[in-house]
Each structure stands twice: as structure tokens, then as C-alpha cells.
Design an enzyme around this catalytic site. Structure first.
Site, PDB file in Angstrom:
ATOM      1  N   ALA A  23      23.761  -1.975  69.872  1.00  0.00           N
ATOM      2  CA  ALA A  23      24.079  -0.850  69.002  1.00  0.00           C
ATOM      3  C   ALA A  23      25.061   0.086  69.714  1.00  0.00           C
ATOM      4  O   ALA A  23      25.107   0.148  70.940  1.00  0.00           O
ATOM      5  CB  ALA A  23      22.807  -0.092  68.639  1.00  0.00           C
ATOM      6  N   ASN A  62      29.355   8.097  77.999  1.00  0.00           N
ATOM      7  CA  ASN A  62      29.585   8.619  76.650  1.00  0.00           C
ATOM      8  C   ASN A  62      28.631   9.760  76.357  1.00  0.00           C
ATOM      9  O   ASN A  62      27.495   9.774  76.837  1.00  0.00           O
ATOM     10  CB  ASN A  62      29.462   7.499  75.606  1.00  0.00           C
ATOM     11  N   ARG A  63      29.112  10.690  75.571  1.00  0.00           N
ATOM     12  CA  ARG A  63      28.269  11.754  75.024  1.00  0.00           C
ATOM     13  C   ARG A  63      28.602  11.918  73.533  1.00  0.00           C
ATOM     14  O   ARG A  63      28.875  13.012  73.040  1.00  0.00           O
ATOM     15  CB  ARG A  63      28.447  13.061  75.809  1.00  0.00           C
ATOM     16  N   PHE A 111      25.358  10.507  68.470  1.00  0.00           N
ATOM     17  CA  PHE A 111      24.995   9.916  67.174  1.00  0.00           C
ATOM     18  C   PHE A 111      26.015  10.250  66.084  1.00  0.00           C
ATOM     19  O   PHE A 111      25.650  10.583  64.947  1.00  0.00           O
ATOM     20  CB  PHE A 111      23.600  10.392  66.729  1.00  0.00           C
ATOM     21  N   ASN A 159      15.438   4.201  67.877  1.00  0.00           N
ATOM     22  CA  ASN A 159      16.111   4.729  69.062  1.00  0.00           C
ATOM     23  C   ASN A 159      15.513   6.083  69.410  1.00  0.00           C
ATOM     24  O   ASN A 159      15.730   7.070  68.701  1.00  0.00           O
ATOM     25  CB  ASN A 159      17.619   4.854  68.784  1.00  0.00           C
ATOM     26  N   SER A 219      18.513   7.913  73.275  1.00  0.00           N
ATOM     27  CA  SER A 219      19.873   8.404  73.515  1.00  0.00           C
ATOM     28  C   SER A 219      19.795   9.734  74.256  1.00  0.00           C
ATOM     29  O   SER A 219      19.030  10.616  73.860  1.00  0.00           O
ATOM     30  CB  SER A 219      20.625   8.598  72.203  1.00  0.00           C
ATOM     31  N   ASN A 223      22.054  11.977  74.301  1.00  0.00           N
ATOM     32  CA  ASN A 223      23.048  12.911  73.773  1.00  0.00           C
ATOM     33  C   ASN A 223      22.608  13.666  72.531  1.00  0.00           C
ATOM     34  O   ASN A 223      23.396  14.400  71.938  1.00  0.00           O
ATOM     35  CB  ASN A 223      24.342  12.147  73.481  1.00  0.00           C
ATOM     36  N   THR A 224      21.359  13.483  72.110  1.00  0.00           N
ATOM     37  CA  THR A 224      20.768  14.285  71.046  1.00  0.00           C
ATOM     38  C   THR A 224      19.646  15.104  71.667  1.00  0.00           C
ATOM     39  O   THR A 224      18.678  14.529  72.179  1.00  0.00           O
ATOM     40  CB  THR A 224      20.213  13.394  69.919  1.00  0.00           C
ATOM     41  N   LYS A 269      13.818   1.224  71.457  1.00  0.00           N
ATOM     42  CA  LYS A 269      14.789   1.237  72.551  1.00  0.00           C
ATOM     43  C   LYS A 269      14.479   2.407  73.474  1.00  0.00           C
ATOM     44  O   LYS A 269      14.380   3.544  73.026  1.00  0.00           O
ATOM     45  CB  LYS A 269      16.212   1.353  72.010  1.00  0.00           C
ATOM     46  N   ASN A 280      18.604   1.879  77.291  1.00  0.00           N
ATOM     47  CA  ASN A 280      19.720   2.718  76.883  1.00  0.00           C
ATOM     48  C   ASN A 280      20.503   3.157  78.123  1.00  0.00           C
ATOM     49  O   ASN A 280      20.274   2.646  79.228  1.00  0.00           O
ATOM     50  CB  ASN A 280      19.187   3.931  76.102  1.00  0.00           C
ATOM     51  N   GLY A 298      24.775  -3.429  81.847  1.00  0.00           N
ATOM     52  CA  GLY A 298      25.582  -3.985  82.921  1.00  0.00           C
ATOM     53  C   GLY A 298      25.831  -5.469  82.872  1.00  0.00           C
ATOM     54  O   GLY A 298      26.239  -6.054  83.879  1.00  0.00           O
TER      55      GLY A 298
END
Length: 346
Positions: free
Chosen positions: A62, A111-112, A115, A172, A175, A177-178, A207, A236, A287
Site C-alpha cells: 500500500a 515520507n510524511r 494519508f 492501518n 502510519s 504521519n497521522t 499493519k 510500516n 527494505g
């Protein structure tokens, strides 16, 4: 165009900023410019996991196709399965740009994004438009909006809406970034979400983050098994920054993926396999950029393996290269079938 030729052009994309290049890659894929490769070239790679049939264990994670705009072209590259999303109930723009940073010296990405996606309605419309049957299993990764989220309401509603159109759904809760999302990995919070889920018509996966301690991981796995979760995706992106990072962007905020995540995520995978003893499917991600790394994930306990950063760096030719190499490694070690190697090192 063949996958090899498409991969030969991949370095040109790195002349653009990462997010612009990603957008162009999705457009090229949607136009069918990346070519095709067989998913079923090696009988030894086929398996049944979570009641689903996979021509091979290699999937696309994803985050690459958030809005399900290139599902069919991506599947035709030889992937054994594809996970679209993350999708949230309502559209949201995500965080301000720039928000994707290449760490080329480290073969990593930070990454940031936050969503960023077009929302559930647009996602459903694209899924409905796909020709059926699809050539490989399709998963959907679901998340909650930054504002106004009620996880015990939103995750079940997303499941109900999407389940008729996919083969599995991933919750999920990892993440970075939320704000507050990773708190949902706590035993009580995750128990509440899973208890609220409707009866299953397709498998549910969860996840998780690679930054969990063993003391936090094991109860989380117990909650998943108690609620009939079919699989756990490990993992993640990480908030950690290894001292070995050399790239100029290493200090950027966000989740780190790619090569710097491999050892950490594989160690967590091995730990999860020892605890679950095969009672739940594990999906290894973090990776993977070679057949040897995919094989290491499988031997650590992964029934399925996903790519993201490695695919972004190497392009479509990476898929058949990993599959050919993986089949050769299985044969070298006397495994007639990939399922025999799952957890061999755990």
C-alpha cells in the site's frame, strides 16, 4: 515496452522531485507503458495463504497506488498480489509538500504524506470499474481521517463498503504521519476496533509499526489472533534514524522505508513468527530489493512479501528478477514449494 526497458528509464525520473516522479510513474503505468511479466512463471512460488490463491508471494505494498488508478497495469508486471490505498472515509490533501525525500546513498525514502487520497467514494468507483476476474488478489489498505475520526466507527464502515470489491482488507494503525494513529496499536484500542468489525466476508489484516517493543508486540499479536485476524503486515515505516544514514535528507521528519528498515523489520517478523507459530499469516515488508532479501523475509516467517521503495528505485524489471532468483534459492536449499521455507529461520 518491456519491464526491463521501463526500468532503464527509471533513473530519468529521479531528475524530478520524488512526488512528481511518482505521479508520472502512475500515469505511465495507467497507459500500459511498463510492459508485462508473468506472475506464474515458477510453479514452486505458488501458494494458498488466508484462503486465497497466489501465483507467487511477491506483492506491491500500500502507498504506491493510493487511489487504485493503476491496479491492472501493476498486476501485469508479475506481482502475485497488490494492495491499494491507504483510503480514508473522506478525501484529504495530506501534509504540505515537499513530503517525500529520497535517500539515494542509503537506498531509502522518508515520507510524511499524511494519508493523502481522494477518499472512499472515488476509491470505490475505480474498484467497480475494474474488469473481473483480476489476474491476482487485490487488497485495500484503510485508514482514518486526520480530523473527525472515530476508529470504532470508521474502520468497520470502510470494511463494509470495500469488502465486496477486494480479496482482503488491511487495517492501518501504524502510519506515523497521522497524529495519534499509532496509539491505535495499543492492546485496548486495537481490541475495540476489532471487536466492532462486522462479520468477515474477506480476510482482515493489521499493519503494524516496526518501532514496537517486544512487550508491546506480543499482546498486539494475541489481540489479533483472538479476533480472528487473518494476517499481520510487518511492517510500516520507522521513525528511527540509524546512525549509518548518509543522505542529506536523513533529518527530514516522517517515516523511513527502504534498505535502512530491512534488518529491523525482519527481526520483528522473526519475533512474531516465534510467538504465533503459524497460527496467523505474516506479510514481510521493509527494505526488500533483491531475491535474497525476499527469501530472508520468507525464512523469517513471511508467507507473503511486499515491495515499495525497492520497486520505486529499480522499476518494473525488479519483479521478474526477484521471482527468478527466489525460485532458484528455493531449489538450491531443497524446497519444492515456497510454503516449505516459511519460518525456516524463526
Amino acid at each position: 515496452m518491456t519491464p526491463a526497458l521501463a526500468s532503464a528509464l527509471t533513473p530519468l525520473m529521479r531528475l524530478m522531485d520524488a512526488e512528481t516522479a511518482h505521479g508520472w510513474a502512475l500515469r505511465a503505468l495507467g497507459a500500459g507503458l511498463a510492459g508485462r511479466s508473468a506472475a506464474n512463471a515458477h510453479a514452486s512460488l505458488a501458494s494458498e495463504v488466508m484462503g486465497l490463491q497466489f501465483a507467487n508471494p511477491l506483492g506491491l505494498s500500500a502507498g504506491f497506488d493510493k487511489n487504485a488508478v493503476a491496479v491492472l497495469p501493476l498486476m501485469r508486471l508479475g506481482f502475485g498480489f497488490l494492495e491499494a490505498g491507504s483510503v480514508t472515509p473522506r478525501p484529504q490533501p495530506g501534509n504540505p509538500r515537499p513530503r517525500i525525500f529520497r535517500l539515494e546513498e542509503d537506498q531509502g525514502v522518508i515520507n510524511r504524506l499524511g494519508f493523502n487520497n481522494a477518499g472512499l467514494d472515488a476509491f470505490l468507483a475505480r474498484l467497480r470499474a475494474l474488469p473481473r476476474p483480476l489476474p491476482a488478489p487485490l487488497g485495500a489498505n484503510v485508514g482514518v481521517n486526520k480530523e473527525g475520526a472515530v476508529p470504532e466507527r470508521d474502520y468497520p464502515a470502510l470494511y463494509t463498503a470495500i469488502a465486496p470489491l477486494v480479496d482482503y482488507i488491511t487495517i492501518n494503525v501504524s502510519s506515523p504521519n497521522t497524529p495519534g494513529l499509532r496509539d491505535l496499536q495499543g492492546e485496548a484500542a486495537l481490541n475495540g476496533i476489532l471487536a466492532a468489525m462486522p462479520p468477515r466476508s474477506v480476510p482482515v489484516l493489521v499493519k503494524i509499526a516496526p518501532d514496537l517493543s517486544e512487550a508491546a508486540l506480543l499482546p498486539l499479536l494475541d489481540v489479533c489472533m483472538a479476533h480472528g485476524v487473518a494476517g499481520v503486515i510487518i511492517s510500516n515505516t520507522t521513525l528511527a534514524r540509524p546512525e549509518t544514514l548518509r543522505s542529506a535528507a536523513r533529518g527530514e521528519a516522517g517515516g523511513l522505508s527502504g534498505q535502512p528498515l530491512f534488518e529491523k523489520s525482519t527481526a520483528m517478523l522473526r519475533m512474531a513468527r516465534r510467538h504465533t507459530q503459524g497460527r496467523i499469516a505474516l506479510v514481510g515488508v521493509g527494505g526488500v530489493a533483491s531475491a535474497e532479501q525476499a527469501y530472508a523475509k520468507i525464512r523469517a516467517g513471511a508467507a507473503l512479501v511486499q515491495l515499495y521503495s525497492g520497486f520505486a528505485y529499480a522499476g518494473p524489471a525488479l519483479v521478474p528478477r526477484i521471482l527468478d532468483g527466489l525460485a532458484a534459492l528455493l531449489a538450491r536449499d531443497g524446497f519444492a514449494h515456497v510454503s516449505q521455507a516459511v519460518g525456516a529461520d524463526a
